[in-house]
Design a protein around this motif. Structure first.
Motif, short mmCIF file in Angstrom:
data_model
loop_
_atom_site.label_atom_id
_atom_site.label_comp_id
_atom_site.label_asym_id
_atom_site.label_seq_id
_atom_site.Cartn_x
_atom_site.Cartn_y
_atom_site.Cartn_z
N PRO A 99 0.85 -1.33 -0.04
CA PRO A 99 -0.15 -0.12 -0.01
C PRO A 99 0.79 1.44 -0.05
N VAL A 100 2.01 1.23 0.58
CA VAL A 100 2.89 2.34 0.60
C VAL A 100 3.46 2.79 -0.79
N ILE A 101 3.92 1.86 -1.41
CA ILE A 101 4.46 1.83 -2.88
C ILE A 101 3.32 2.37 -3.78
N ALA A 102 2.06 1.85 -3.53
CA ALA A 102 0.92 2.26 -4.45
C ALA A 102 0.57 3.68 -4.38
N PHE A 170 12.19 -2.94 3.74
CA PHE A 170 11.78 -1.47 3.51
C PHE A 170 12.05 -1.01 4.80
N CYS A 171 13.00 -0.10 4.79
CA CYS A 171 13.57 0.59 5.90
C CYS A 171 13.14 2.05 6.12
N LEU A 172 13.28 2.42 7.45
CA LEU A 172 13.21 3.94 7.73
C LEU A 172 14.50 4.20 8.28
N VAL A 173 15.15 5.23 7.63
CA VAL A 173 16.57 5.56 7.92
C VAL A 173 16.37 7.12 8.07
N ARG A 174 17.47 7.52 8.72
CA ARG A 174 17.79 9.06 8.95
C ARG A 174 18.53 9.55 7.95
N THR A 175 17.97 10.45 7.07
CA THR A 175 18.32 11.21 6.07
C THR A 175 18.97 12.63 6.44
N ASP A 176 18.44 13.14 7.58
CA ASP A 176 18.72 14.35 8.13
C ASP A 176 18.97 14.59 9.46
N ARG A 177 20.17 14.43 9.97
CA ARG A 177 20.63 14.53 11.61
C ARG A 177 20.45 15.74 12.25
N GLU A 178 20.09 16.93 11.43
CA GLU A 178 19.89 18.28 12.11
C GLU A 178 18.55 18.51 12.37
N ALA A 179 17.59 17.84 11.45
CA ALA A 179 16.10 18.29 11.73
C ALA A 179 15.64 17.53 13.10
N ALA A 223 19.58 5.59 -5.29
CA ALA A 223 18.87 6.64 -5.15
C ALA A 223 17.31 6.36 -5.48
N GLU A 224 17.27 5.74 -6.78
CA GLU A 224 15.70 5.49 -7.12
C GLU A 224 15.17 4.44 -6.29
N ASN A 225 15.51 3.96 -5.11
CA ASN A 225 15.06 3.13 -4.42
C ASN A 225 14.37 4.00 -3.08
N LEU A 226 14.38 5.31 -2.98
CA LEU A 226 13.89 6.19 -2.11
C LEU A 226 12.26 6.07 -2.61
N VAL A 227 11.43 6.08 -1.50
CA VAL A 227 9.94 6.14 -1.85
C VAL A 227 9.46 7.47 -1.48
N ASP A 235 5.65 10.32 7.54
CA ASP A 235 4.34 10.21 6.96
C ASP A 235 3.89 8.87 6.58
N TYR A 236 4.81 8.29 5.60
CA TYR A 236 4.26 7.05 4.95
C TYR A 236 4.43 5.88 6.10
N ALA A 237 5.41 6.02 7.09
CA ALA A 237 5.21 5.12 7.76
C ALA A 237 4.24 4.99 8.87
N LYS A 238 3.50 6.55 9.14
CA LYS A 238 2.33 6.51 9.98
C LYS A 238 1.22 5.89 9.14
N PHE A 239 1.22 5.96 7.90
CA PHE A 239 0.10 5.54 6.80
C PHE A 239 0.08 3.89 6.95
#
Lengths: 394, 384
Positions: A99-102, A170-179, A223-227, A235-239
């Motif tokens: 469902p996330v990819i869709a 499928f992974c949640l990863v940190r891409t911005d350590r400042e935010a 890079a094309e494996n970023l959803v 937001d996608y994780a909450k969904f």
């Protein structure tokens, strides 16, 4: 107000009942019914039979193989599947990443992944939790740095269910350590064959190999494996997590276990007769049945109310279903354990002990394993926090 | 499957909710109603008649509103929220049930209009000193005398029995004390010679009476249903009454749950609202779960209350009562704990709701009683 199914819904249910009991191999259903772990082949076999009949991904968009079912039909489907002891279609594929990819993936990602995900040609596992990020998921530390148009991922994921079978994670990863912590997270799809990935099995208290630790050491991900967008992964994780919680009550599964408990109690000898002659035991069964009936109607109320809701918004009522559903799942395994009594002891599964004659050698592991259901999917304490905040405004 | 109310049901809900809110929104008023001789305010009863509420379950061609169990549920929930003290359950639901299923057309033609206009109230005299929750345990006797009967015996804790104009009395016309056959239901004038009543308040602020029948003579027209075959009628009407009580309990629980959350938001200790404490938040969340489980089973009871086949109806209604009793006990106790000292006083509503829930639990069968029925029927989930 009418709590009965319509004739069309009853016909739909009866057709599913027939299908599940005739098309899914009996041996697989017996193992599910006895609470045993399935092999990879068995899960794939059952999943592909469902998919061949268009029944593996009913919750997906119709364009990608979903069904245009009403909420009531979806409810009946899950209920009947569980009552027939059919293995659920692989949750990670069907209810999580699919469902996330869709919803958020690129057209290229949809074409590449969705059909293979539906047919379990790709086995997905979930890379969310970490040793230091459980209920406080947003504190996750696995990081992905952009270098030369690629992400380079390092860190560790925990509780990776059936990761030993997985082709992709499928992974949640940190891409911005400042935010701020929720804002710097992205949703990445990673091939498990990538160099730098190590999977370590973790045996759980039931003796099963269900979960793993997955280590990432400078793993390169295209890079094309970023959803979706970078840093929008939360937001996608909450969904995804809202999807995970619907159907988490597992009412059909609890019913199936009670039906089994009643059969076993009639078979197990005690006091010169059968255990079922024990009035106290029968009252206890009845008490669980009453609560389960109540939960079934509560679930149907939530399902029926979906007609009036924005389908994409998670319903806080699912927290009620999670709490009560998990408590009752655990109550049914306690009941089975108590019925097995001394026959719960033998641990070998070679079928050569008295307990195995009734399939009772798998009951204690089932009881041990079921303690997880009040922990995963957002622990029951987290669910109470959600209720206090979202419903009660505390 | 559909949980929505029809437009008509929504209108009914709006009007009964508004009525109860006007009458009971200021909780102090309840004390004044209770001080009236009948234990409720006759003007409010007349108001309910005007609203059509007292005609609710009766057929339209007999001057009724034509409502079913869902309409009764709507009314009883409102009554539960307001802790209303009027004899709606005993007159309209129970008494009305006996008339609907036990009276012939001429008796209904004579009595339904009087119930609907508020001039006649009824009470169900069933409980006896030795019967406990067993509806078939009847010692009161009705001896044939000419073409009529003579009744002797004692009935206890008859809800609203002290103010009712007529009593529905179960009595034995044949057989031994605990036989299922041989029970007959009679409609007896409250001022019949030989009938004495001793009125009393109940723990939850309603009224009841102990009733003594000493050679009370009734004619053949007093029989409701069939002679010697009264038990199925009693069971049917009691199941309708239990479904109604379930709805009343849900109303009371919903109200308790709300005022508990309000209290958690306003009560300050240690410089913050106590609702900010997680230990209390989780208890409040569990209260909500208990209320919603109860609401589901009250709906189930309403759906099954007028099911004709008792083999289907009785375990379903009993299952609902088990859930209501357990949720009611939990919600009541938690509300008192979370509201603390003030809920221990007679000055605030919470303690009164707690008491009503505790007494509903003991009406028409407690948890053990109904669990036994569910367990013996063994019909919710079949063995594989």
């Amino acid at each position: 107000m009418d709590l009965r199914f319509t004739p069309e819904e009853i016909a739909f249910r009866d057709e599913l009942r027939r299908f599940f009991r005739t098309e899914i191999p009996a041996e697989i259903r017996r193992k599910v019914s006895e609470g045993r772990h399935l092999s990879k082949d068995e899960i794939v076999t059952s999943h592909r039979i469902l998919n061949a009949h268009g029944l593996a991904t009913p919750n997906w968009p119709v364009a990608w193989g979903g069904k245009d079912w009403s909420p009531v039909q979806r409810y009946i489907f899950t209920e009947e599947l569980q009552r027939a002891a059919v293995p659920l279609p692989l949750q990670f594929n069907v209810y999580m990443v699919g469902p996330v990819i869709a919803a958020f993936g690129s057209e290229e990602q949809k074409r590449r992944f969705l059909p293979a995900t539906a047919n379990l040609d790709i086995w997905w596992c979930q890379g969310f939790s970490e040793p230091g990020a459980g209920s406080d998921l947003a504190s996750l530390k696995t990081r992905a740095e952009k270098r030369d148009g690629k992400y380079v991922v390092s860190g560790q994921k925990a509780w990776t269910t059936l990761g030993q079978h997985a082709d992709w994670i499928f992974c949640l990863v940190r891409t911005d350590r400042e935010a701020k912590k929720q804002r710097g997270i992205s949703f990445l799809l990673i091939d498990m064959k990538s160099p730098g990935i190590t999977v370590r099995p973790v045996l759980t208290i039931d003796g099963g190999h269900e979960v793993n630790e997955v280590f990432f050491d400078e793993v390169e991900v295209p890079a094309e494996n970023l959803v979706g967008e970078e840093n929008k992964g939360w937001d996608y994780a909450k969904f995804l997590l809202a999807n995970e919680r619907t159907g988490i009550a597992r009412i059909g599964m609890s019913k199936q276990r009670i039906a089994r408990a009643k059969r076993l109690a009639r078979e197990v000898q005690a006091g010169g007769g059968s255990l079922w002659d024990d009035v106290d035991l029968r009252r206890r069964v009845a008490a669980i049945e009453v609560e389960l009936k109540a939960l079934e109607i509560t679930q149907m109320r939530v399902v029926a109310a979906q007609r009036h809701r924005d389908a994409d918004k998670p319903d806080p009522a699912s927290s009620i279903l999670k709490i009560k559903g998990s408590e009752l799942q655990q109550a049914t395994t306690e009941l089975l354990l108590d019925i097995a009594g001394p026959y719960a002891q033998p641990a070998q599964e070679d079928g050569r002990n008295a307990a195995a004659e009734h399939g009772m050698d798998a009951i204690a592991p089932l009881y041990f394993n079921a303690r997880k259901v009040s922990i995963y999917g957002g622990s029951n304490e987290i669910q109470r926090n959600i209720i206090a905040k979202a419903f009660l405004g505390l | 499957m559909d949980f929505d109310l029809t437009d008509e049901q929504r209108l009914l809900k709006d009007s009964i909710d508004r009525f109860v809110d006007d009458a009971y929104g200021d909780f102090e008023k309840r004390r004044r109603y209770q001080a009236e001789p009948a234990g409720y305010d006759p003007r409010l009863w007349a108001g309910l008649a005007e609203l059509g509420m007292l005609a609710l379950p009766f057929a339209e061609e007999e001057g009724g509103f034509g409502g079913g169990p869902v309409e009764t549920m709507i009314a009883m929930e409102a009554i539960g929220r307001g802790l209303a003290v009027e004899p709606f359950l005993s007159t309209v639901v129970l008494g009305g049930g006996f008339l609907r299923f036990g009276a012939d057309a001429s008796m209904r033609a004579a009595l339904v209009p009087r119930i609907a206009d508020g001039s006649l109230t009824l009470a169900f005299a069933q409980l006896e000193p030795a019967s406990r929750y067993a509806l078939h345990d009847v010692s009161t006797t009705a001896r044939r005398d000419g073409d009529g009967f003579v009744l002797d015996g004692r009935k206890v804790a008859v809800l609203h029995g002290d103010s009712a104009g007529k009593l529905v009395v179960s009595a034995r016309t044949a057989g031994a004390r605990r036989d299922r056959d041989g029970i007959t239901v009679f409609l007896v004038d409250a001022d019949a010679p030989g009938l004495t009543r001793r009125g009393m308040p109940t723990q939850d602020g309603l009224r009841a009476a102990d009733v003594t029948l000493d050679a009370v003579r009734v004619g053949p027209e007093a029989v409701l249903g069939k002679v010697d075959q009264g038990l199925p009628l009693i069971e049917k009407v009691v199941d309708i009454g239990i479904a109604a009580l379930c709805a009343e309990a849900v109303g009371a629980m919903e109200d308790l749950q709300r005022n508990t959350v309000d209290y958690l938001k306003t009560r300050q200790q240690f410089g913050v609202a106590i609702g900010s404490f997680q230990a209390l938040q989780h208890r409040a969340a569990d209260m909500l779960v208990a209320v919603e489980q109860a609401r589901s089973m009250a709906m189930y009871a309403a759906m099954m209350a007028e099911e004709a086949d008792p083999a289907l109806r009785r375990p379903a209604v009993s299952a609902a009562k088990v859930q209501i009793n357990q949720s009611g006990r939990k919600v009541g106790q938690e509300a008192v704990q979370l509201q603390g000292g003030i809920a221990m006083t007679l000055e605030y509503k919470a303690g009164h709701s707690f008491k009503r829930l505790a007494m509903i639990e003991k009406s028409f069968g407690d948890t053990d009683h109904h669990l036994r029925i569910v367990s013996e029927a063994d019909s919710l989930i079949e063995a594989e």
